[in-house]
Design an enzyme around this catalytic site. Structure first.
Site, mmCIF file in Angstrom:
data_model
loop_
_atom_site.group_PDB
_atom_site.id
_atom_site.type_symbol
_atom_site.label_atom_id
_atom_site.label_comp_id
_atom_site.label_asym_id
_atom_site.label_seq_id
_atom_site.Cartn_x
_atom_site.Cartn_y
_atom_site.Cartn_z
ATOM 1 N N ASP A 1 9.806 14.997 -12.783
ATOM 2 C CA ASP A 1 9.061 13.738 -12.693
ATOM 3 C C ASP A 1 9.913 12.616 -13.290
ATOM 4 O O ASP A 1 9.412 11.764 -14.047
ATOM 5 C CB ASP A 1 7.687 13.833 -13.354
ATOM 6 C CG ASP A 1 6.817 12.597 -13.095
ATOM 7 O OD1 ASP A 1 7.189 11.774 -12.227
ATOM 8 O OD2 ASP A 1 5.767 12.462 -13.750
ATOM 9 N N ASN B 1 2.338 10.240 -17.640
ATOM 10 C CA ASN B 1 1.102 10.512 -16.911
ATOM 11 C C ASN B 1 1.333 11.695 -15.976
ATOM 12 O O ASN B 1 2.148 11.586 -15.064
ATOM 13 C CB ASN B 1 0.707 9.272 -16.101
ATOM 14 C CG ASN B 1 -0.661 9.439 -15.461
ATOM 15 O OD1 ASN B 1 -1.313 10.476 -15.623
ATOM 16 N ND2 ASN B 1 -1.080 8.438 -14.709
ATOM 17 N N HIS C 1 10.639 16.298 -7.520
ATOM 18 C CA HIS C 1 9.764 15.213 -7.996
ATOM 19 C C HIS C 1 10.576 14.201 -8.798
ATOM 20 O O HIS C 1 10.712 14.324 -10.017
ATOM 21 C CB HIS C 1 8.640 15.803 -8.855
ATOM 22 C CG HIS C 1 7.550 14.822 -9.163
ATOM 23 N ND1 HIS C 1 6.235 15.193 -9.324
ATOM 24 C CD2 HIS C 1 7.575 13.478 -9.336
ATOM 25 C CE1 HIS C 1 5.502 14.113 -9.591
ATOM 26 N NE2 HIS C 1 6.307 13.064 -9.608
HETATM 27 ZN ZN LIG Z 1 2.662 11.612 -10.857
#
Ligand SMILES: [Zn+2]
Length: 451
Positions: free
Chosen positions: A332, A305, A62
């Site tokens: 992320d 987020n 990710h």
């Molecule tokens: Zn996301």
């Protein structure tokens, strides 16, 4: 030169349940042998790995590399440099670029760039919907043919449940997992931080945990209905962990991932370092002595987020990682320029960089606290993501691609902004004392980063 003999390290290969002091021989970019007292053929260099962990090359499934279209934040070249420094030999890029990765042409462009500029393996995901707008399905079959490894609208979330059902059905036909950024827009509206005590104290709009849990529950139902593998991205809420744990028990093809910031920090960090260290930060304070890292209230490097949540949510994520409910770790990695983050909390973009410190934070929060064995932690960065995405990676089996990460699990170091090679510097952990440092990253038998 893509041959190398690594000697005397602790070789941990969860895919083969191997954990022993051993040598590892790489010939022509492939794993040639793992065992005792191996000798290097003439001309093959040696890397002494005594006291180090020798693991399959880590995979981060990710990351946002921002190319094409947002290259002021990051490029494939700079993103790969950050990955290599963090010990990652493979990354999986999210499709919310400009344009979004919703056509075979854009997939081809990124794969070409990655071939040219990338020092680590770059895998690509495709959008679920055209332009990630949530209205019309992207050409999933064409994207698969172009080489994507999964579909996701990450950064956004498909709100229409019927559309998401159709996406799952198509994905199943093409043997693609569906990854989802779980956010119910009607519940979250314009929330900027976790809805709880601190958002009220700080006067910021709340992003309730139920906004994530609602979509996790939806995804479980759709995975069950369609038989498609659905993977919930960057889990942050206790309720999400409980839902996935129960669903897995009854055999639903659902999985989840967690990011270090969600199991290290809490929403108290948005109120500033003093408030964080006074209470939620206590369990980490000993690792930071003598001087605790300082930051002000409303620091936008703590805006992401989903948002940092309560101490109770953090504990549930840690428990979910420990008991195997959450099988995958990732960053992320979301680079943003300084000028974008240097605005009022409400207006700053969500996200932080993550590739360079995530292994150390995971080691600190999971292994050094005895929640996970080293082997189980490495599995969450190697064989588990490889299995989800059908990547021929994540193992040191003889014949496999020689992607290898060498790290010192006990090394203390300070994560300094000046040492970060990501094009963006939006990271909340600068100045933190970390434990566990990558010393060499090897891709296809070639050292792409070393101390
Ligand atoms: Zn996301």
């Amino acid at each position: 030169m893509n041959s190398l003999l690594l000697t005397g390290g602790r070789v941990i290969d969860p895919a083969n349940q191997f954990d022993s002091i051993a040598d590892l021989l790489i010939l022509d970019g492939k794993i040639a042998a793992v065992g005792q007292n191996l000798s290097a053929p003439a001309g093959v260099p040696t890397l002494a790995a005594k006291g180090k962990i020798v693991a399959p090359g880590l995979i981060d499934l990710h990351v946002h590399f921002r190319e094409p279209g947002q290259t002021a934040k990051e490029t494939i070249a700079t993103g790969c440099a950050a990955a290599a420094r963090g010990g990652f030999t493979s990354v999986v890029c999210m499709p919310n670029t400009t344009p979004a990765i919703d056509s075979a042409g854009t997939v081809a462009l990124i794969r070409e760039r990655a071939e040219r500029d990338g020092i680590v393996n770059v895998f690509v995901t495709g959008a679920i919907t055209k332009n990630i707008a949530g209205e019309e399905l992207a050409p999933i079959g064409g994207l698969k043919k172009a080489g994507i490894v999964a579909i996701t609208d990450d950064g956004h979330c498909v709100q229409n449940n019927d559309l998401m059902r159709r996406a799952c059905e198509y994905a199943k036909m093409f043997d693609l997992p569906v990854m989802d950024h779980c956010q119910d827009y009607s519940l979250v509206t314009d929330g900027v931080m976790h809805e709880g005590y601190w958002n009220v104290a700080l006067g910021l709009r709340g992003w309730p945990a139920a906004g994530e849990e609602m979509i996790v529950a939806r995804n479980i139902l759709l995975a069950e209905l369609t038989g498609t593998k659905v993977h919930c991205q960057h889990l942050s809420a206790a309720g999400s962990v409980a839902l996935i744990r129960a669903a897995k028990l009854r055999g639903v093809p659902i999985s989840g991932e967690a990011c270090p910031h969600h199991f290290t920090l809490t929403d108290a960090a948005v109120a500033g370092s003093e408030k964080f260290w006074a209470d939620d930060g206590k369990l980490l304070a000993a690792t930071q002595k003598p001087g605790l890292p300082q930051w002000p209230a409303y620091d936008t490097h703590f805006k992401m987020n989903p948002p940092l949540r309560s101490a109770k949510d953090r504990a549930a994520i840690l428990d979910g990682l420990a008991d195997g409910t959450i099988e995958i770790l990732c960053s992320d990695h979301a680079p943003h320029c300084d000028y974008e983050k240097e605005v009022e909390f409400d207006y700053a973009p969500f996200g932080i960089t993550g590739l360079e410190a995530e292994l150390a934070l995971s080691l600190m929060m999971l292994v050094q606290t005895k929640r996970l064995s080293l082997s189980d932690l490495i599995a969450k960065y190697t064989v588990n993501p490889a299995r989800l995405l059908h990547l021929a990676k994540g193992t040191l089996s003889v014949g496999a691609d020689a992607d290898v990460t060498v790290f010192d699990a006990d090394r203390d170091w300070v994560f300094n902004r000046a040492d970060s090679v990501s094009k963006s510097k939006n990271n909340p952990f600068f100045g933190w004392k970390l434990k566990g440092k990558v010393t060499a990253t090897i891709v296809g038998g070639k050292k792409v980063w070393a101390e």
